[in-house]
Design an enzyme around this catalytic site. Structure first.
Site, short mmCIF file in Angstrom:
data_model
loop_
_atom_site.label_atom_id
_atom_site.label_comp_id
_atom_site.label_asym_id
_atom_site.label_seq_id
_atom_site.Cartn_x
_atom_site.Cartn_y
_atom_site.Cartn_z
N ASP A 65 0.84 -1.20 0.00
CA ASP A 65 0.00 0.00 0.00
C ASP A 65 0.88 1.25 0.00
O ASP A 65 1.84 1.32 0.78
CB ASP A 65 -0.84 -0.07 1.30
CG ASP A 65 -1.97 0.93 1.32
OD1 ASP A 65 -1.82 2.02 0.74
OD2 ASP A 65 -3.00 0.62 1.95
N THR A 81 -6.04 13.68 -13.17
CA THR A 81 -7.16 13.59 -14.11
C THR A 81 -7.73 14.96 -14.46
O THR A 81 -7.63 15.91 -13.67
CB THR A 81 -8.27 12.72 -13.46
OG1 THR A 81 -9.44 12.81 -14.25
CG2 THR A 81 -8.62 13.20 -12.06
N ASP A 82 -8.41 15.02 -15.61
CA ASP A 82 -9.11 16.26 -15.98
C ASP A 82 -10.37 16.47 -15.13
O ASP A 82 -10.94 17.56 -15.12
CB ASP A 82 -9.49 16.25 -17.48
CG ASP A 82 -10.35 15.08 -17.91
OD1 ASP A 82 -10.73 14.25 -17.06
OD2 ASP A 82 -10.65 14.99 -19.12
N GLU A 83 -10.80 15.41 -14.39
CA GLU A 83 -12.05 15.54 -13.62
C GLU A 83 -11.93 16.56 -12.50
O GLU A 83 -12.94 17.03 -11.98
CB GLU A 83 -12.46 14.18 -13.03
CG GLU A 83 -12.68 13.15 -14.11
CD GLU A 83 -13.70 12.08 -13.75
OE1 GLU A 83 -14.39 12.21 -12.74
OE2 GLU A 83 -13.81 11.13 -14.53
N TYR A 115 -14.67 10.96 -6.16
CA TYR A 115 -13.41 10.59 -6.82
C TYR A 115 -12.64 11.85 -7.23
O TYR A 115 -11.46 12.02 -6.91
CB TYR A 115 -13.68 9.71 -8.05
CG TYR A 115 -12.50 9.66 -9.01
CD1 TYR A 115 -11.30 9.04 -8.65
CD2 TYR A 115 -12.58 10.25 -10.28
CE1 TYR A 115 -10.21 9.01 -9.53
CE2 TYR A 115 -11.50 10.22 -11.16
CZ TYR A 115 -10.31 9.60 -10.77
OH TYR A 115 -9.24 9.57 -11.64
N LYS A 154 -8.99 13.30 -5.97
CA LYS A 154 -7.84 13.53 -6.86
C LYS A 154 -7.42 15.01 -6.78
O LYS A 154 -6.23 15.32 -6.81
CB LYS A 154 -8.18 13.15 -8.30
CG LYS A 154 -8.31 11.66 -8.55
CD LYS A 154 -7.04 10.86 -8.30
CE LYS A 154 -5.96 11.09 -9.32
NZ LYS A 154 -4.82 10.14 -9.15
N VAL A 185 -26.28 2.86 -21.28
CA VAL A 185 -25.88 4.25 -21.56
C VAL A 185 -26.56 5.11 -20.51
O VAL A 185 -27.80 5.10 -20.40
CB VAL A 185 -26.32 4.66 -22.99
CG1 VAL A 185 -26.08 6.14 -23.22
CG2 VAL A 185 -25.57 3.81 -24.02
N ARG A 229 -25.95 8.86 -13.90
CA ARG A 229 -25.04 8.95 -12.74
C ARG A 229 -25.35 10.26 -12.01
O ARG A 229 -25.37 11.32 -12.66
CB ARG A 229 -23.62 8.97 -13.30
CG ARG A 229 -22.51 9.19 -12.32
CD ARG A 229 -21.17 9.35 -13.07
NE ARG A 229 -20.56 8.08 -13.39
CZ ARG A 229 -19.44 7.97 -14.12
NH1 ARG A 229 -18.84 9.03 -14.60
NH2 ARG A 229 -18.93 6.78 -14.36
#
Ligand code: NAD
Ligand code: DAU
Length: 367
Positions: A66, A141-143, A167, A171, A223, A299
């Site tokens: 870890d 990430t781009d998120e 998430y 990040k 979808v 979502r």
């Protein structure tokens, strides 16, 4: 290929049994001369089968563990004296973060902060030349930038952080930690924020391999919502090339956005995959895989659009994506069709339980 100071050096890679990490490790070992120490916790997302080509390879040392285990990471750093750390290790699936955010905080926030501390102590103990050469590259990430309105310019490195899912928030926190360790302690850190990757060895909980897997199994192709959400798809090999370039020549303390320049609506991508499968694996009774498409409940908090402006890495470091979207998707579909054993291995009981959890809550909705 550019001359690289890291060519024959040791790297500590974390999360190298996951999708992008495994692709990076395989390519690095094939292209470079140094050893990779690959630290991975082997969560549900880690898959040793993706690294099967490196079994018993003298330059690949796999360690199960870890990033939050400071005693372990400090020991690995002392023993192997890496010239760089590339931190891929993370919890990465947005939908899972909606069901259980805790693991995301533990690995992405606490884990990253502990790894940074271990890296700082190690780097401080290196001789001056080693300290100057050392790099900590954080993969993000781009998120973290949130969601774009239609027609709004793509995310740059200066876009504000507006994460929308647990998430993305975890990040974003990890990116801030990396920045702080550089600003406060002088850790020679860099960060890459990339768009949606696709390619070989991606767990079929993510859209592209999920659609391929479900299509072949004769199942529904879920979808979310109207399917008009947009992602900017990046072939994983192009991302790995960008990572190598940033390691070799990126400016310390900088962040680099990396995107594929392939903004595509989810529904169009799913239809494209179905069309390719219709050609490459025709249905025995004729017809099209598109008939399996099912719109399901959206979502919560679903980001509508991501797009990355890669001009900084293109102009500073000469990186550009090589793969066109059509060629990359074709290669990807071919890889999954040629690796059905890998797919079967990746979709065992733990996977089945997740699919049940996630999709049981998603009734069909009109398109
Ligand atoms: P993945 O989920 O496929 O793999 C993650 C890996 O990290 C797994 O092998 C897992 O076992 C390992 N891991 C998890 N927690 C760990 C811990 N505490 N210690 C050690 N190892 C641990 O992820 P991926 O898609 O390969 O993403 C890799 C990185 O790239 C992540 O940081 C992610 O946020 C980032 N990223 C991914 C994408 C994408 O489209 N997949 C895009 C942009 C950025
Ligand atoms: O943008 C980078 C991010 O891309 C990474 O940081 C994440 O780790 C990675 O998982 C990915 O996040 P997304 O949420 O964009 O990827 P995912 O494959 O889960 O979904 C892609 C799009 O497809 C998204 O708009 C949700 C939609 N989707 C997804 C699934 C799993 C569906 O419509 N149906 C599905 O069954």
């Amino acid at each position: 290929m550019h001359a690289s100071p890291l060519n024959d050096q040791v790297l500590l890679v974390t999360g190298g049994a996951g999708f992008i990490g495994a692709n990076f490790v395989l390519e690095w070992i094939a292209e470079r001369k140094g050893t990779i120490v690959n630290l991975d916790k082997l969560t549900y997302a880690g898959n040793r089968a993706s690294l099967a080509a490196l079994d018993n390879h003298p330059r690949h040392i796999f360690v199960e563990g870890d990033i939050a285990n400071t005693a372990l990471t400090s020991e690995l750093l002392r023993t192997y004296q890496p010239a760089a750390i590339v931190n891929f290790a993370a919890e990465t699936h947005v939908d899972r973060s909606l069901h259980g955010p805790e693991d995301f905080m533990q690995t992405n926030v606490i884990g990253t902060s502990r790894l940074l501390e271990a890296a700082r102590a190690y780097s401080n103990g290196l001789p001056v030349a080693g300290q100057k050469a050392f790099r900590f590259l954080h993969i993000s990430t781009d998120e973290v930038y949130g969601s774009l309105e239609p027609g709004a310019p793509a995310f740059t490195e200066n876009s504000p952080y507006l994460p929308n899912s647990p998430y993305a928030a975890s990040k974003a926190a990890s990116d801030h930690l990396v920045r702080a360790w550089h600003q406060t302690y002088g850790l020679p850190a860099l960060t890459i924020n990339s768009s949606n990757n696709y390619g070989p060895c991606q767990l079929p909980e993510k859209l592209i391999p999920l659609i391929i897997n479900n299509a072949l199994a004769g199942k529904g192709l879920p979808v979310y919502g109207d399917g008009l959400q947009i992602r900017d798809w990046l072939y994983v090999g192009d991302h790995c090339a960008a990572i190598r370039r940033v390691l070799d020549a990126g400016r310390i303390g900088e962040t680099y956005n990396v995107g594929g320049g392939n903004e595509t609506r989810n529904i169009d991508l799913v239809i494209m995959l179905c069309n390719m499968l219709d050609q490459m694996r025709p249905l025995p009774k004729g017809g099209t895989y598109s008939a399996q498409i099912a719109h399901v409940a959206d979502r919560p908090g679903h980001d509508r659009r991501y797009a990355i402006d890669s001009s900084k890495i293109e102009s500073e470091l000469g990186w550009k994506p090589k793969e066109s979207f059509t060629s990359g998707i074709r290669k990807t579909v071919e890889w999954y069709l040629d690796n059905l054993d890998w797919m079967q291995d990746a979709t065992g009981e733990t996977y089945r339980q997740w699919i049940e959890t996630n999709y049981a809550l998603r009734p069909k909705v009109p398109a």
